[in-house]
Design a protein around this motif. Structure first.
Motif, PDB file in Angstrom:
ATOM      1  N   ALA A   1      59.519  59.534  57.172  1.00 24.21           N
ATOM      2  CA  ALA A   1      59.255  58.826  55.910  1.00 24.21           C
ATOM      3  C   ALA A   1      59.584  59.726  54.722  1.00 24.21           C
ATOM      4  N   ARG A   2      59.174  60.990  54.786  1.00 28.56           N
ATOM      5  CA  ARG A   2      59.490  61.919  53.690  1.00 28.56           C
ATOM      6  C   ARG A   2      60.998  62.146  53.596  1.00 28.56           C
ATOM      7  N   GLN A   3      61.629  62.373  54.752  1.00 30.53           N
ATOM      8  CA  GLN A   3      63.060  62.648  54.792  1.00 30.53           C
ATOM      9  C   GLN A   3      63.880  61.480  54.251  1.00 30.53           C
ATOM     10  N   LEU A   4      63.469  60.265  54.566  1.00 35.43           N
ATOM     11  CA  LEU A   4      64.211  59.071  54.161  1.00 35.43           C
ATOM     12  C   LEU A   4      63.743  58.497  52.827  1.00 35.43           C
ATOM     13  N   HIS A   5      62.740  59.146  52.224  1.00 32.20           N
ATOM     14  CA  HIS A   5      62.163  58.665  50.966  1.00 32.20           C
ATOM     15  C   HIS A   5      61.716  57.209  51.099  1.00 32.20           C
ATOM     16  N   SER A   6      60.996  56.948  52.180  1.00 33.54           N
ATOM     17  CA  SER A   6      60.495  55.598  52.421  1.00 33.54           C
ATOM     18  C   SER A   6      59.035  55.692  52.874  1.00 33.54           C
ATOM     19  N   THR A   7      58.477  54.564  53.184  1.00 35.37           N
ATOM     20  CA  THR A   7      57.086  54.541  53.634  1.00 35.37           C
ATOM     21  C   THR A   7      57.022  54.623  55.160  1.00 35.37           C
ATOM     22  N   LYS A   8      55.851  54.990  55.661  1.00 35.63           N
ATOM     23  CA  LYS A   8      55.646  55.006  57.111  1.00 35.63           C
ATOM     24  C   LYS A   8      55.825  53.597  57.663  1.00 35.63           C
ATOM     25  N   LYS A   9      55.390  52.598  56.907  1.00 35.56           N
ATOM     26  CA  LYS A   9      55.545  51.209  57.319  1.00 35.56           C
ATOM     27  C   LYS A   9      57.019  50.876  57.538  1.00 35.56           C
ATOM     28  N   GLN A  10      57.875  51.290  56.618  1.00 35.47           N
ATOM     29  CA  GLN A  10      59.307  51.015  56.747  1.00 35.47           C
ATOM     30  C   GLN A  10      59.906  51.730  57.963  1.00 35.47           C
TER      31      GLN A  10
ATOM     32  N   VAL B   1      58.332  52.587  60.775  1.00 40.19           N
ATOM     33  CA  VAL B   1      57.867  51.922  61.996  1.00 40.19           C
ATOM     34  C   VAL B   1      58.555  50.575  62.166  1.00 40.19           C
ATOM     35  N   GLU B   2      58.657  49.784  61.101  1.00 38.85           N
ATOM     36  CA  GLU B   2      59.308  48.476  61.190  1.00 38.85           C
ATOM     37  C   GLU B   2      60.758  48.615  61.629  1.00 38.85           C
ATOM     38  N   ARG B   3      61.464  49.570  61.041  1.00 38.70           N
ATOM     39  CA  ARG B   3      62.884  49.751  61.380  1.00 38.70           C
ATOM     40  C   ARG B   3      63.030  50.216  62.832  1.00 38.70           C
ATOM     41  N   ALA B   4      62.140  51.096  63.267  1.00 33.51           N
ATOM     42  CA  ALA B   4      62.195  51.580  64.649  1.00 33.51           C
ATOM     43  C   ALA B   4      61.982  50.435  65.632  1.00 33.51           C
TER      44      ALA B   4
ATOM     45  N   GLU C   1      62.548  47.223  65.057  1.00 36.26           N
ATOM     46  CA  GLU C   1      63.716  46.342  64.983  1.00 36.26           C
ATOM     47  C   GLU C   1      64.881  46.900  65.806  1.00 36.26           C
ATOM     48  N   LEU C   2      65.146  48.195  65.675  1.00 41.18           N
ATOM     49  CA  LEU C   2      66.240  48.817  66.421  1.00 41.18           C
ATOM     50  C   LEU C   2      65.975  48.782  67.919  1.00 41.18           C
ATOM     51  N   TYR C   3      64.737  49.052  68.319  1.00 42.34           N
ATOM     52  CA  TYR C   3      64.390  49.041  69.736  1.00 42.34           C
ATOM     53  C   TYR C   3      64.503  47.628  70.315  1.00 42.34           C
ATOM     54  N   ALA C   4      64.034  46.635  69.565  1.00 41.76           N
ATOM     55  CA  ALA C   4      64.115  45.243  70.029  1.00 41.76           C
ATOM     56  C   ALA C   4      65.570  44.815  70.197  1.00 41.76           C
ATOM     57  N   ALA C   5      66.421  45.193  69.263  1.00 41.34           N
ATOM     58  CA  ALA C   5      67.842  44.847  69.355  1.00 41.34           C
ATOM     59  C   ALA C   5      68.464  45.510  70.581  1.00 41.34           C
ATOM     60  N   LYS C   6      68.087  46.743  70.864  1.00 40.97           N
ATOM     61  CA  LYS C   6      68.608  47.454  72.035  1.00 40.97           C
ATOM     62  C   LYS C   6      68.171  46.772  73.324  1.00 40.97           C
ATOM     63  N   VAL C   7      66.914  46.396  73.405  1.00 43.24           N
ATOM     64  CA  VAL C   7      66.396  45.733  74.604  1.00 43.24           C
ATOM     65  C   VAL C   7      67.089  44.389  74.803  1.00 43.24           C
ATOM     66  N   GLU C   8      67.241  43.610  73.741  1.00 45.84           N
ATOM     67  CA  GLU C   8      67.902  42.311  73.836  1.00 45.84           C
ATOM     68  C   GLU C   8      69.348  42.470  74.303  1.00 45.84           C
ATOM     69  N   HIS C   9      70.032  43.469  73.776  1.00 52.01           N
ATOM     70  CA  HIS C   9      71.423  43.707  74.167  1.00 52.01           C
ATOM     71  C   HIS C   9      71.508  44.080  75.641  1.00 52.01           C
ATOM     72  N   GLU C  10      70.606  44.934  76.106  1.00 55.61           N
ATOM     73  CA  GLU C  10      70.609  45.347  77.510  1.00 55.61           C
ATOM     74  C   GLU C  10      70.302  44.176  78.431  1.00 55.61           C
ATOM     75  N   GLU C  11      69.414  43.283  78.006  1.00 53.26           N
ATOM     76  CA  GLU C  11      69.095  42.114  78.828  1.00 53.26           C
ATOM     77  C   GLU C  11      70.287  41.182  78.937  1.00 53.26           C
ATOM     78  N   GLU C  12      71.018  41.015  77.830  1.00 52.47           N
ATOM     79  CA  GLU C  12      72.189  40.138  77.854  1.00 52.47           C
ATOM     80  C   GLU C  12      73.262  40.700  78.780  1.00 52.47           C
ATOM     81  N   SER C  13      73.552  41.964  78.648  1.00 58.11           N
ATOM     82  CA  SER C  13      74.585  42.556  79.493  1.00 58.11           C
ATOM     83  C   SER C  13      74.061  42.776  80.906  1.00 58.11           C
ATOM     84  N   GLY C  14      72.757  42.927  81.062  1.00 58.78           N
ATOM     85  CA  GLY C  14      72.162  43.131  82.373  1.00 58.78           C
ATOM     86  C   GLY C  14      72.309  41.921  83.271  1.00 58.78           C
ATOM     87  N   PHE C  15      72.395  40.731  82.681  1.00 56.75           N
ATOM     88  CA  PHE C  15      72.544  39.514  83.468  1.00 56.75           C
ATOM     89  C   PHE C  15      73.809  39.562  84.307  1.00 56.75           C
TER      90      PHE C  15
END
Length: 84
Positions: free
Chosen positions: A21-30, A32-35, A37-51
């Motif tokens: 948060a300090r490094q990115l000049h953002s809040t802890k909330k931002q 965590v939310e971004r992390a 979102e990125l993790y969910a997108a990764k999981v969804e992508h792996e499930e699609e290709s995993g089929f």
């Protein structure tokens, strides 16, 4: 609308969130939310290709289609027997 969410996390993870948060000049909330979102997108992508990986070659069976149908019917009937 924001929702309060509480969870216990390891001290090292909390320190990492604070540092990011300090490094990115953002809040802890931002951070965590971004992390999440990125993790969910990764999981969804792996499930699609995993089929494809999971079903690739499924049509190449040692048993005939009739044998597959009979096995499925037997399992289906057995599940009804358990419910009686």
């Amino acid at each position: 609308m924001d929702k309060v969410f509480s969870a216990r996390i390891d001290e090292s993870v909390a320190a990492r969130i604070n540092s990011l948060a300090r490094q990115l000049h953002s809040t802890k909330k931002q951070v965590v939310e971004r992390a999440v979102e990125l993790y969910a997108a990764k999981v969804e992508h792996e499930e699609e290709s995993g089929f494809l990986d999971q079903s690739f070659g499924a049509w190449k069976r040692d048993e005939s289609s009739q044998e597959s149908v009979e096995a499925a019917r037997t399992a289906f009937r057995a599940s009804f027997e358990r419910m009686r």
